[in-house]
Design a protein around this motif. Structure first.
Motif, short mmCIF file in Angstrom:
data_model
loop_
_atom_site.label_atom_id
_atom_site.label_comp_id
_atom_site.label_asym_id
_atom_site.label_seq_id
_atom_site.Cartn_x
_atom_site.Cartn_y
_atom_site.Cartn_z
N PRO A 29 1.06 3.25 -0.30
CA PRO A 29 0.52 4.34 -1.12
C PRO A 29 1.50 5.48 -1.36
O PRO A 29 1.63 5.97 -2.49
CB PRO A 29 -0.70 4.81 -0.32
CG PRO A 29 -1.12 3.61 0.45
CD PRO A 29 0.15 2.92 0.81
N ALA A 30 2.22 5.91 -0.32
CA ALA A 30 3.19 7.00 -0.48
C ALA A 30 4.40 6.55 -1.28
O ALA A 30 4.95 7.31 -2.08
CB ALA A 30 3.62 7.52 0.88
N ALA A 50 8.07 -3.90 0.56
CA ALA A 50 7.92 -3.42 1.93
C ALA A 50 9.22 -2.82 2.44
O ALA A 50 9.22 -1.80 3.14
CB ALA A 50 7.46 -4.56 2.83
N GLN A 51 10.34 -3.44 2.09
CA GLN A 51 11.64 -2.90 2.49
C GLN A 51 11.91 -1.55 1.83
O GLN A 51 12.38 -0.61 2.46
CB GLN A 51 12.75 -3.89 2.12
CG GLN A 51 14.16 -3.41 2.42
CD GLN A 51 14.44 -3.28 3.91
OE1 GLN A 51 13.72 -3.88 4.71
NE2 GLN A 51 15.44 -2.51 4.28
N VAL A 52 11.56 -1.43 0.54
CA VAL A 52 11.72 -0.17 -0.17
C VAL A 52 10.90 0.93 0.50
O VAL A 52 11.37 2.05 0.72
CB VAL A 52 11.31 -0.32 -1.65
CG1 VAL A 52 11.26 1.03 -2.34
CG2 VAL A 52 12.28 -1.24 -2.37
N ALA A 53 9.64 0.62 0.81
CA ALA A 53 8.75 1.61 1.41
C ALA A 53 9.27 2.05 2.78
O ALA A 53 9.20 3.23 3.13
CB ALA A 53 7.35 1.03 1.53
N VAL A 71 -2.33 8.27 5.58
CA VAL A 71 -3.02 6.98 5.45
C VAL A 71 -3.41 6.48 6.83
O VAL A 71 -2.55 6.20 7.67
CB VAL A 71 -2.12 5.95 4.73
CG1 VAL A 71 -2.81 4.60 4.67
CG2 VAL A 71 -1.77 6.44 3.33
N ASP A 72 -4.70 6.40 7.07
CA ASP A 72 -5.20 5.88 8.35
C ASP A 72 -5.24 4.36 8.35
O ASP A 72 -5.07 3.73 9.39
CB ASP A 72 -6.59 6.43 8.64
CG ASP A 72 -6.58 7.94 8.85
OD1 ASP A 72 -5.50 8.48 9.15
OD2 ASP A 72 -7.65 8.56 8.72
N ASP A 88 -9.52 2.91 -3.90
CA ASP A 88 -8.83 1.71 -4.34
C ASP A 88 -7.62 2.11 -5.16
O ASP A 88 -7.73 2.93 -6.07
CB ASP A 88 -9.77 0.83 -5.17
CG ASP A 88 -10.87 0.21 -4.33
OD1 ASP A 88 -11.83 -0.30 -4.93
OD2 ASP A 88 -10.77 0.24 -3.10
N VAL A 89 -6.48 1.56 -4.83
CA VAL A 89 -5.21 1.91 -5.46
C VAL A 89 -4.61 0.67 -6.10
O VAL A 89 -4.50 -0.38 -5.46
CB VAL A 89 -4.23 2.50 -4.42
CG1 VAL A 89 -2.89 2.82 -5.06
CG2 VAL A 89 -4.82 3.75 -3.76
N ARG A 90 -4.24 0.79 -7.35
CA ARG A 90 -3.58 -0.30 -8.07
C ARG A 90 -2.08 -0.09 -8.06
O ARG A 90 -1.59 0.98 -8.44
CB ARG A 90 -4.08 -0.37 -9.51
CG ARG A 90 -3.40 -1.41 -10.39
CD ARG A 90 -3.73 -2.83 -9.94
NE ARG A 90 -3.10 -3.83 -10.80
CZ ARG A 90 -3.26 -5.13 -10.65
NH1 ARG A 90 -4.03 -5.60 -9.69
NH2 ARG A 90 -2.66 -5.98 -11.46
#
Length: 377
Positions: free
Chosen positions: A282-283, A354-357, A293-294, A331-333
């Motif tokens: 999300p971030a 995932a690596q970028v995040a 984000v929990d 809900d996030v697209r």
């Protein structure tokens, strides 16, 4: 996938057919347009308290395709070209639902005869009344439903008098979303051998272990295949969302999502093994840096992106405690940087994101490695 056989869905689809059947007569007396929208899917088109899911605030955020200004080893995520549209069209969704489902609720129009009464009741039947039943179906190559009905069934008898019908189909996705499709048209029995052979081939592909004897209109078997000639389609992304009418041309020319058969497996794997990465998405990709984000889980994935369900609260600076603020579910697209068409591409895109995040969360900068000097021989 389970069919939508609840009483409310049956009643709603039934009302759609009854109004459709009386439309020509009603038009002579009034110019009022019948309220079809939402009825075929059991959706209330007027918002009412509590009509939305408890699990979702109804907020859907259109996210950036890739993090900007982040240097990383997975540079392929940051595509130079503009990302495609963030979500498949309603027609594509309808085709995907029809491909994934194998059963639904079939509604036909029965006509009450003079002196006819309901079983166990002295009340006479109305002139036209809806008949709903569970039905297995298989799509033909264009997505038109093929329904197998016993010749002795009441549904087959009503279709002989009035071929108008509506097939309501629903599937449940891992995130408890329930996309729904209602296909309206004329459901007719195959009359010639060539057509019957095509329909039976499509039926056997969907139900290879079926031992049902299939025949044509000559009564040569106990059951017959019917083809729904679609004239309009109502599709809704979820049970609590308003439906959208699409033309038969749009529906028949659309393709089902290429990831439909593998999406559930990808969702399960990433929710089980990469839940920490999902919390960073999300971030990194949805422009939500000010939220703590929990929890986050993958709901569904398609060729253009994926849906996350996020439990988050405001990230309070200083001494303010985020725990003092209630968490919200949204809900996030998140669109992909480019379209994917197979499972390997989808998994690769998620892994690179995932690596970028991870790198963005840590303000990671790729170290500059000096070029090795050539040694004189």
């Amino acid at each position: 996938m389970a069919a939508a056989c609840s009483s409310c869905a049956i009643q709603a689809a039934s009302r759609c057919l009854v109004e459709r059947a009386s439309q020509a007569t009603a038009a002579r007396a009034s110019k009022a347009q019948p309220a079809f929208l939402g009825q075929a899917l059991g959706i209330n088109t007027h918002a009412t308290p509590g009509s939305q899911k408890v699990a979702s605030t109804g907020i859907q955020l259109v996210a950036a395709a890739a993090a900007r200004g982040v240097r990383c080893a997975a540079a392929a995520v940051e595509a130079a070209a503009a990302p495609p549209a963030g979500r498949p069209s309603a027609a594509e969704l309808a085709q995907t639902v029809v491909e994934l489902a194998a059963e639904g609720t079939l509604v036909t129009l029965a006509h009450g005869g003079t002196g006819s009464t309901l079983t166990g009741d002295d009340q006479p039947l109305p002139a036209t009344w809806p008949l709903a039943c569970h039905a297995f179906f298989a799509p033909d190559p264009e997505g038109r439903p093929i329904v197998l009905l016993a010749d002795s069934s009441r549904a087959a008898a009503t279709l002989a008098a009035d071929a108008e019908a509506c097939l309501h189909v629903q599937i449940e996705l891992p995130g408890q979303q329930k996309p729904q499709v209602s296909l309206h048209g004329r459901l007719t029995k195959a009359h010639d051998g060539k057509t019957l052979a095509k329909l039976e081939a499509a039926w056997r592909r969907r139900f290879p272990d079926s031992e049902e004897e299939v025949g044509g209109s000559d009564g040569s078997a106990f059951s017959a295949l019917f083809l729904l000639d679609v004239d309009r389609v109502l599709v809704a992304p979820d049970a609590d969302q308003e439906g959208e009418w699409i033309s038969p041309e749009a529906y028949l020319n659309a393709d089902a999502d290429p990831l439909r058969e593998v999406a559930a497996g990808i969702v399960a794997d990433f929710n089980r093994e990469h839940w920490q990465d999902l919390r960073r998405f999300p971030a990194a990709f949805a422009a939500l840096p000010d939220l703590q984000v929990d929890d986050a889980s993958l709901i569904w994935i398609d060729r253009l992106g994926f849906d996350l369900r996020v439990l988050a609260r405001p990230a309070m600076p200083g001494s303010a405690a985020a725990a003092d603020f209630p968490a919200r579910v949204m809900d996030v697209r998140v669109p992909f940087a480019g379209e994917v068409s197979e499972e390997r591409e989808a998994r690769s895109a998620l892994t690179m994101m995932a690596q970028v995040a991870w790198e963005k969360e840590r303000s990671f900068a790729t170290p500059i490695v000096p070029a090795a000097a050539a040694e004189a021989s």
